[in-house]
Design a protein around this motif. Structure first.
Motif, PDB file in Angstrom:
ATOM      1  N   ILE A 142      -8.737  35.722 -27.467  1.00  0.00           N
ATOM      2  CA  ILE A 142     -10.105  35.206 -27.322  1.00  0.00           C
ATOM      3  C   ILE A 142     -11.068  36.237 -26.752  1.00  0.00           C
ATOM      4  CG2 ILE A 142      -9.261  32.849 -27.079  1.00  0.00           C
ATOM      5  CD1 ILE A 142      -9.882  33.038 -24.072  1.00  0.00           C
ATOM      6  N   LEU A 143     -10.523  37.330 -26.207  1.00  0.00           N
ATOM      7  CA  LEU A 143     -11.379  38.375 -25.641  1.00  0.00           C
ATOM      8  C   LEU A 143     -11.859  39.344 -26.716  1.00  0.00           C
ATOM      9  CD1 LEU A 143      -9.500  39.207 -22.326  1.00  0.00           C
ATOM     10  CD2 LEU A 143     -11.866  38.395 -22.492  1.00  0.00           C
ATOM     11  N   VAL A 144     -13.030  39.904 -26.491  1.00  0.00           N
ATOM     12  CA  VAL A 144     -13.556  40.926 -27.386  1.00  0.00           C
ATOM     13  C   VAL A 144     -12.688  42.181 -27.296  1.00  0.00           C
ATOM     14  CG1 VAL A 144     -15.910  40.064 -27.172  1.00  0.00           C
ATOM     15  CG2 VAL A 144     -15.095  41.847 -25.600  1.00  0.00           C
ATOM     16  N   LYS A 145     -12.932  43.108 -28.198  1.00  0.00           N
ATOM     17  CA  LYS A 145     -12.242  44.393 -28.157  1.00  0.00           C
ATOM     18  C   LYS A 145     -12.476  45.043 -26.796  1.00  0.00           C
ATOM     19  CE  LYS A 145     -12.281  48.851 -30.572  1.00  0.00           C
ATOM     20  NZ  LYS A 145     -12.923  49.612 -31.684  1.00  0.00           N
ATOM     21  N   ASN A 146     -11.426  45.525 -26.174  1.00  0.00           N
ATOM     22  CA  ASN A 146     -11.485  46.120 -24.834  1.00  0.00           C
ATOM     23  C   ASN A 146     -11.894  45.107 -23.763  1.00  0.00           C
ATOM     24  OD1 ASN A 146     -10.783  48.769 -25.712  1.00  0.00           O
ATOM     25  ND2 ASN A 146     -12.891  49.108 -26.364  1.00  0.00           N
ATOM     26  N   GLY A 147     -11.622  43.813 -24.002  1.00  0.00           N
ATOM     27  CA  GLY A 147     -11.935  42.781 -23.022  1.00  0.00           C
ATOM     28  C   GLY A 147     -11.164  42.964 -21.729  1.00  0.00           C
ATOM     29  N   GLU A 148     -11.704  42.387 -20.661  1.00  0.00           N
ATOM     30  CA  GLU A 148     -11.153  42.621 -19.330  1.00  0.00           C
ATOM     31  C   GLU A 148     -10.681  41.338 -18.654  1.00  0.00           C
ATOM     32  OE1 GLU A 148     -14.066  46.377 -18.104  1.00  0.00           O
ATOM     33  OE2 GLU A 148     -14.320  44.421 -17.158  1.00  0.00           O
ATOM     34  N   ILE A 149      -9.698  41.512 -17.770  1.00  0.00           N
ATOM     35  CA  ILE A 149      -9.283  40.470 -16.841  1.00  0.00           C
ATOM     36  C   ILE A 149      -9.553  40.983 -15.430  1.00  0.00           C
ATOM     37  CG2 ILE A 149      -7.314  39.217 -15.859  1.00  0.00           C
ATOM     38  CD1 ILE A 149      -6.040  39.252 -18.614  1.00  0.00           C
TER      39      ILE A 149
END
Length: 213
Positions: A142-149
């Motif tokens: 569900i995160l975009v490319k290079n998404g972060e936590i």
């Protein structure tokens, strides 16, 4: 920890569909329309009583925030605060994070916050930890490319486990702090638990983990 049951909590949540979004799966892929803008969307899993997200929504008015909390008697406290604040960039889901793929489309979210989640210390409960690889699989979708936590906890064991989990998944780690409140970090918004623990002089652990393209 045993949760205190609040009579009528579920009914209270249902009376405010503009804040506690009903049937969130119907909005899958269409959350920017729900907010009425094209601002990035950040999600907190296990949002608790909402202090963190309400603070973040004030600090970052050009970001849309969604908090997921499955316990009615906890989320109703967040609702009480949200009603007073009237933040148009803040919504909540009274749902289980295990169903997160039914709420969001691929690459619909830019950031996920995991704050002071249950450490589930017994080995047989590893799959319930919100930083377990099974959850990371869902977050990545569900995160975009290079998404972060962005992850915070008071539990050293869970923090060490999570660092290994993130690294083992091939994520890159940034801003790893073993004592957040002495790190000089600016713009930190505290959760209820963080406030409580820090007053006792306990360390707060934090890191940012980014999925590789």
């Amino acid at each position: 920890m045993r949760l205190r049951n609040i009579p009528g909590a579920k009914e209270s949540l249902q009376q405010h569909p503009s804040i506690i979004i009903p049937n969130p799966s119907e909005n899958k892929g269409n959350w920017k329309a729900v907010f009425g803008n094209d601002n990035p969307i950040h999600v907190e899993v296990g949002t608790g009583k909402g202090q963190f997200l309400i603070g973040m929504s004030k600090l970052h008015p050009n970001v849309n925030f969604i908090g997921i909390e499955k316990y009615d008697s906890v989320l109703v406290r967040a609702l009480e605060q949200a009603k007073e604040e009237e933040r148009p960039n803040l919504k909540f889901l009274n749902e289980d994070v295990e169903d997160i793929l039914t709420f969001f489309e691929k690459a619909e979210i830019e950031r996920i916050f995991i704050n002071f989640t249950d450490p589930w210390p017994k080995n047989r409960h590893e799959k319930r930890r919100l930083t377990y690889k099974g959850f990371l699989d869902m977050y990545k979708q569900i995160l975009v490319k290079n998404g972060e936590i962005h992850f915070k906890t008071d539990n050293q064991g869970l923090f060490e486990y999570s660092l290994e989990s993130f690294s083992g998944y091939g994520m890159t780690l940034h801003h790893v702090s073993l004592d957040l409140h002495r790190s000089g970090m600016e713009g930190n918004v505290m959760t209820e638990y963080e406030q409580k623990f820090s007053r006792k002089g306990m360390r707060i652990y934090r890191c940012e983990a980014k999925f590789r393209a």
